[in-house]
Motif scaffolding. Structure first.
Motif, mmCIF file in Angstrom:
data_model
loop_
_atom_site.group_PDB
_atom_site.id
_atom_site.type_symbol
_atom_site.label_atom_id
_atom_site.label_comp_id
_atom_site.label_asym_id
_atom_site.label_seq_id
_atom_site.Cartn_x
_atom_site.Cartn_y
_atom_site.Cartn_z
ATOM 1 N N CYS A 134 0.829 -1.209 0.000
ATOM 2 C CA CYS A 134 0.000 0.000 0.000
ATOM 3 C C CYS A 134 0.860 1.254 0.000
ATOM 4 O O CYS A 134 1.793 1.376 0.794
ATOM 5 N N ILE A 135 0.550 2.180 -0.887
ATOM 6 C CA ILE A 135 1.316 3.419 -0.947
ATOM 7 C C ILE A 135 0.628 4.558 -0.207
ATOM 8 O O ILE A 135 1.123 5.681 -0.189
ATOM 9 N N GLY A 136 -0.519 4.271 0.390
ATOM 10 C CA GLY A 136 -1.184 5.277 1.204
ATOM 11 C C GLY A 136 -1.831 6.403 0.420
ATOM 12 O O GLY A 136 -1.956 7.508 0.927
ATOM 13 N N CYS A 137 -2.265 6.151 -0.814
ATOM 14 C CA CYS A 137 -2.887 7.215 -1.600
ATOM 15 C C CYS A 137 -4.315 7.489 -1.145
ATOM 16 O O CYS A 137 -4.869 8.538 -1.433
ATOM 17 N N ARG A 138 -4.916 6.528 -0.470
ATOM 18 C CA ARG A 138 -6.244 6.647 0.135
ATOM 19 C C ARG A 138 -7.362 6.781 -0.895
ATOM 20 O O ARG A 138 -8.448 7.267 -0.587
ATOM 21 N N MET A 139 -7.112 6.318 -2.098
ATOM 22 C CA MET A 139 -8.187 6.363 -3.076
ATOM 23 C C MET A 139 -9.257 5.343 -2.707
ATOM 24 O O MET A 139 -10.449 5.601 -2.865
#
Lengths: 228, 461, 53
Positions: free
Chosen positions: A100-105
């Motif tokens: 997870c890159i944490g973009c929060r999409m």
């Protein structure tokens, strides 16, 4: 291949929130603390939502425990740019914390708002740190990644391993999530929706059965048995 | 060979002289930028918790910045590419200044997105594990291609002027002259080179026009492809696109007015250019209000519960001040100014343009946050509020400072008005004249060292 | 594999998206490099008096 689903009987649930507490203890979700919770940062994979309609004394209260709905047509997995969240073969929507890159999409795409984000590295008040679940699959997630209810996927793994060790085939009744196990009112059921003889399958077809936001076409696998 | 431009010295003057005022400005802007970087490092160490973001408002100021800066970038391409394709030759003096806005706003749009990531150290996962089903991947591709193409377009348009500086500005510091030598590559200003350059720019202009439409539409689809009320609307693509062109063109007006004042470029940036931009801005502002009406009338008429929660919060709820402020700042006040005061008045044009840009930043915020604040299931529970922290505010300001810094340095290294594109006589015309006069070679050969460089009072630094 | 299966596999597998990004950007770089060379080489084959003295 089982298709895991859950049924929650709203007539039996009296909102004691043991499920919420058990989920935290099982999955090592961080304690946000009163200030952060005030801001809206509490991490509650399972949450009991109060829906109140009407004015006193004509109030209708629906208290609804809400885990991840593990949709069959999830809007969240569509938008993940790196496949850090995906639907596995048994119908569980998983999160890969390493990727997870944490973009929060995904968090903004979920219409049920069941996804949570680690705003800080997780912390717990002193007494709780002694009671963290040692299972590596529930290891505390670092800051910057998304997490959510996994239908206690670590219990599925443990049950499968147990069955292997005992030399018997794994059946759908071998594993239940912590919330189902703990429920004080025996209101929660869990099992294989594709098995017509399973309890969840029969309850899911009950005339009282309904799902949240069905009109969106997400095909959630958490069924609620209406009150009354 | 260089095209003949009588305003050459005027335009080159800023490149020749870097003063104390410049260094002071760069120091101030650099300081703000460093402050932003420092706060970002703090955010990386502590986590995104230092922002005001929460559940359900997972996206806030940083994503607003992202959309805003990508929107600003469309100014340059609109003026240099779209107007070029439309054959609007009055745009010639503006092209480089506008392209520079594009070039220096795009990187900060990208930075804004990286600032918003929970795990920026994993950004390469986008390449290793990228899923094309996600609108974010379309974003990365489109913005990446746009950035690359803008750099190339700017560089190719600069080539003849770099060669001019290589040949004529021999009294500059060694490193600077060497830079021009290298950057000019093999440019000699021959007829064929100019011919090929024009053809290439024509082709690229068409491509960039298509890119402009694609990029901002794709940016809007990050929201449009979700199911959330207020976002999941077909109009979101054109809406964002028009907003970008509006805010971008206003940014160009501001920048041009500044350059004109600071570098005394009244002669090459006459009033009628601003009047032409004024007509465009009136059109865009009217187009913007058309989109707003279409969007909100449709939503309100349909009267679905989830849509109305979001719309009501904007019309008279938590976000009313911002929403109506936006309408005033983007439409009402600027349109009145453009219509009644803007003609032949750069001061009023700049004031209106600043209002528009403030309003457009608010517009992006108003699109993003209210929808998040009223998710379907939680609407009854009254959840959802967002207050940005000082980290987010200062980091946003540092983006503007960074953009201004890069722009200011750029104007001291390259002529901000394209000398060859605003030339009185093109190389072709000069060659024809020379042939007609029966001369063997054209005048002012670029490598003819016997022609002394034009004397400038006050040495370059 | 049928075309539908191929399409679904592309969209659901991690990785190909990154490949597309790289292909798009690298192709663009190559095209721009070739075009720039073409522009600069425009003077090489002209008659002598058209280039610098």
């Amino acid at each position: 291949m089982p298709r895991w689903g859950m049924v929650i009987d709203l007539d039996k649930c009296f909102a004691c929130q043991s499920c919420t507490a058990a989920c935290r203890m099982e999955n090592n979700t961080a304690v946000a603390g009163p200030d952060q919770a005030e801001m809206g940062r509490a991490v509650l994979w399972n949450e009991v939502l109060p829906f109140l309609e009407g004015e006193y004394p004509n109030v209708t209260a629906t208290l609804l425990p809400r885990p991840c709905q593990h949709c069959d047509n999830p809007p969240c997995i569509k938008v993940c740019p790196v496949k850090a969240t995906f639907l596995d073969e048994e119908g569980i929507v998983e999160v890969d914390y390493q990727r997870c890159i944490g973009c929060r999409m995904c968090t903004v795409a979920c219409p049920y708002e069941i996804r949570y984000f680690n705003w800080y590295a997780p912390t717990w008040p002193e007494p709780l740190t002694a009671h963290l679940n040692p299972d590596p699959e529930t290891a505390p997630r670092p800051a910057g990644v998304v997490e959510k209810c996994s239908f206690c996927i670590q219990r599925r793994r443990k049950a499968e391993q147990q069955a292997l060790v005992e030399g018997r085939p794994f059946t759908a009744t071998d594993y239940i999530p912590a919330c189902v196990q703990t429920c004080t009112g025996h209101a929660r059921y869990f099992g294989d929706l594709d098995d017509p003889n399973s309890l969840v399958s029969k309850l899911a077809h009950s005339p009282r059965a309904m799902r949240l936001l069905e009109e969106l076409g997400t095909e959630p696998k958490v069924y609620y048995l209406k009150q009354g | 060979m260089h095209p003949y431009n009588p305003n050459e010295d005027l335009i080159l003057k800023p490149v020749r002289k870097v003063g104390m005022a410049d260094k002071f400005l760069w120091a101030v802007l650099g300081g703000i930028l460093l402050l932003g970087i420092g706060l970002y490092i703090r955010q990386m160490v502590m986590g995104l918790g230092v922002t005001g973001l929460n559940r359900p408002v997972y996206w806030g100021v940083y994503i607003t910045d992202f959309v805003f800066f990508i929107g600003l970038a469309h100014s340059g391409t609109f003026i240099s590419a779209i107007l070029r394709v439309a054959g609007q030759s009055w745009r010639a003096p503006l092209t480089r200044a506008a392209e520079a806005v594009t070039l220096f706003s795009l990187p900060f749009g990208v930075l804004a997105i990286i600032t918003d990531m929970g795990r920026p150290d994993r950004v390469l996962n986008l390449l290793f594990y990228g899923r094309y089903q996600s609108a974010l991947l379309w974003d990365v591709t489109a913005v990446g291609l746009y950035l690359l193409s803008s750099i190339v377009f700017m560089y190719l348009s600069l080539l003849p002027d770099i060669a001019l500086m290589r040949d004529k500005l021999t009294d500059l510091p060694r490193w600077q002259h060497r830079m021009y030598e290298i950057l000019a590559i093999g440019w000699q200003g021959s007829l064929a080179q100019f011919h090929r350059l024009e053809k290439t720019l024509d082709g690229m202009a068409i491509f960039m026009t298509m890119l402009v439409v694609t990029v901002h539409t794709v940016v809007s689809w990050v929201f449009g492809m979700s199911l959330q009320p207020g976002w999941h609307t077909a109009l979101i693509g054109p809406f964002f696109l028009l907003g970008a062109i509006l805010s971008g063109t206003c940014a160009v007006v501001i920048v041009l007015a500044l350059l004109r004042k600071v570098y005394n470029l009244e002669k090459v940036l006459p009033l009628r250019l601003f009047n032409s931009l004024r007509k465009l801005l009136i059109t865009f502002t009217l187009g913007w209000i058309y989109m707003i009406i279409a969007e909100y009338l449709t939503g309100a008429y349909g009267n679905t519960t989830e849509e109305m929660h979001v719309i009501n919060s904007k019309f008279y709820g938590d976000f009313a001040t911002l929403f109506w402020g936006m309408i005033l700042l983007v439409f009402v006040v600027p349109l009145v100014i453009f219509l009644l005061k803007g003609k032949d008045n750069i001061g009023w044009m700049v004031f209106a343009s600043i209002l528009v840009n403030i309003g457009m930043w608010i517009e992006r915020f108003i699109v993003i946050v209210p929808t998040e604040a009223f998710p379907r299931l939680l609407q009854h529970l009254g959840e959802g509020s967002y207050l940005p922290t000082y980290s987010e505010v200062i980091i946003t300001i540092s983006y503007f400072a960074g953009m201004a810094l890069l722009y200011a340095i750029f104007t001291r290294l390259f002529p901000i008005i394209p000398i060859w594109e605003t030339a009185e006589k093109t190389v072709e015309q000069m060659a024809a004249e020379a042939e007609a006069a029966g001369l063997a070679a054209p005048q002012a050969a670029p490598t003819d060292k016997s022609v002394p460089p034009v004397a400038v009072p006050g040495a370059a630094d | 594999m049928s075309l539908t299966e191929l399409w679904v596999a592309f969209y659901n597998t991690a990785g190909p998206g990154g490949v597309v990004i790289v292909i798009v950007l690298v192709t663009a770089c190559l095209i721009y490099w070739r075009v720039t060379n073409w522009i600069i080489n425009g003077g090489k084959h002209d008659r002598p008096h058209d280039t610098h003295a």
